[in-house]
Scaffold this motif. Structure first.
Motif, PDB file in Angstrom:
ATOM      1  N   VAL A   1      33.465  22.801 -19.279  1.00  9.25           N
ATOM      2  CA  VAL A   1      33.811  21.417 -19.001  1.00  9.25           C
ATOM      3  C   VAL A   1      32.634  20.464 -19.227  1.00  9.25           C
ATOM      4  N   VAL A   2      31.463  21.017 -19.496  1.00  8.45           N
ATOM      5  CA  VAL A   2      30.275  20.187 -19.682  1.00  8.45           C
ATOM      6  C   VAL A   2      30.230  19.698 -21.133  1.00  8.45           C
TER       7      VAL A   2
ATOM      8  N   GLY B   1      40.863  20.636 -12.298  1.00  8.16           N
ATOM      9  CA  GLY B   1      40.838  21.039 -13.699  1.00  8.16           C
ATOM     10  C   GLY B   1      41.181  22.501 -13.876  1.00  8.16           C
ATOM     11  N   GLY B   2      42.123  22.992 -13.079  1.00  6.80           N
ATOM     12  CA  GLY B   2      42.506  24.391 -13.197  1.00  6.80           C
ATOM     13  C   GLY B   2      41.389  25.341 -12.830  1.00  6.80           C
ATOM     14  N   GLY B   3      40.516  24.926 -11.924  1.00  9.93           N
ATOM     15  CA  GLY B   3      39.420  25.777 -11.485  1.00  9.93           C
ATOM     16  C   GLY B   3      38.128  25.581 -12.261  1.00  9.93           C
ATOM     17  N   LEU B   4      38.089  24.602 -13.155  1.00 14.52           N
ATOM     18  CA  LEU B   4      36.863  24.347 -13.914  1.00 14.52           C
ATOM     19  C   LEU B   4      35.746  23.816 -13.021  1.00 14.52           C
ATOM     20  N   VAL B   5      36.125  23.097 -11.968  1.00 18.69           N
ATOM     21  CA  VAL B   5      35.156  22.607 -10.991  1.00 18.69           C
ATOM     22  C   VAL B   5      35.655  23.020  -9.612  1.00 18.69           C
ATOM     23  N   THR B   6      34.776  23.662  -8.850  1.00 13.50           N
ATOM     24  CA  THR B   6      35.124  24.114  -7.511  1.00 13.50           C
ATOM     25  C   THR B   6      34.101  23.574  -6.524  1.00 13.50           C
ATOM     26  N   ALA B   7      34.590  23.026  -5.414  1.00 12.64           N
ATOM     27  CA  ALA B   7      33.716  22.542  -4.350  1.00 12.64           C
ATOM     28  C   ALA B   7      33.944  23.401  -3.118  1.00 12.64           C
ATOM     29  N   THR B   8      32.873  23.722  -2.420  1.00 13.36           N
ATOM     30  CA  THR B   8      32.955  24.476  -1.174  1.00 13.36           C
ATOM     31  C   THR B   8      32.425  23.581  -0.064  1.00 13.36           C
TER      32      THR B   8
ATOM     33  N   THR C   1      34.770  12.595 -17.492  1.00 10.52           N
ATOM     34  CA  THR C   1      35.746  13.611 -17.109  1.00 10.52           C
ATOM     35  C   THR C   1      35.136  14.574 -16.105  1.00 10.52           C
ATOM     36  N   LEU C   2      33.921  15.011 -16.335  1.00  8.64           N
ATOM     37  CA  LEU C   2      33.235  15.906 -15.409  1.00  8.64           C
ATOM     38  C   LEU C   2      33.071  15.239 -14.042  1.00  8.64           C
ATOM     39  N   GLN C   3      32.674  13.995 -14.036  1.00  5.17           N
ATOM     40  CA  GLN C   3      32.522  13.267 -12.771  1.00  5.17           C
ATOM     41  C   GLN C   3      33.848  13.202 -12.016  1.00  5.17           C
ATOM     42  N   ASP C   4      34.922  12.902 -12.740  1.00  5.23           N
ATOM     43  CA  ASP C   4      36.241  12.836 -12.113  1.00  5.23           C
ATOM     44  C   ASP C   4      36.652  14.191 -11.538  1.00  5.23           C
ATOM     45  N   LEU C   5      36.364  15.260 -12.273  1.00  9.11           N
ATOM     46  CA  LEU C   5      36.706  16.602 -11.797  1.00  9.11           C
ATOM     47  C   LEU C   5      35.920  16.962 -10.533  1.00  9.11           C
TER      48      LEU C   5
END
Length: 114
Positions: free
Chosen positions: A63-64, A40-47, A71-75
């Motif tokens: 995004v919340v 999402g263009g950096g709206l959700v980031t995983a490390t 949508t949030l789950q998909d991101l």
């Protein structure tokens, strides 16, 4: 040829021990390395670590939307997949040369992922 095979066996054992040490070192490096994946263009980031252990999820409040949880789950899923793919690349960089040194034995090494 009496004793002709012995030096080769000792050399193989030394090589195997050296590769085992390199493998342990590479696995330790992977566990300490962190990579990120985003969606999402950096709206959700995983490390995740280089060994693909999920360390954190960062979610931009924009995004919340309580009316659009899907949508949030998909991101989140996309960000974790992206980070995991980056971890695989790091694994290949660190473990590839070691596996190459193992020759045909690499296919029998469980847990290496390649």
């Amino acid at each position: 040829m009496p004793g002709g095979g012995q030096p080769n066996l000792q050399q193989l054992l030394k090589q195997a021990q050296k590769m085992q040490e390199q493998l342990a070192s590479a696995q330790e490096e992977l566990a300490d390395t962190e990579v990120k994946g985003a969606a999402g263009g950096g709206l959700v980031t995983a490390t995740v670590t280089g060994s693909a252990e999920l360390r954190s999820i960062e979610i931009d409040p924009k995004v919340v939307d309580p009316d659009d949880i899907e949508t949030l789950q998909d991101l989140i899923v996309a960000a974790v997949r992206s980070a995991t793919e980056e971890a695989r690349k790091v694994q290949q960089e660190k473990m590839g040369p070691i596996a190459g040194g193992l020759g045909g034995m690499a296919g029998g090494m469980p847990g290496l992922g390649f």
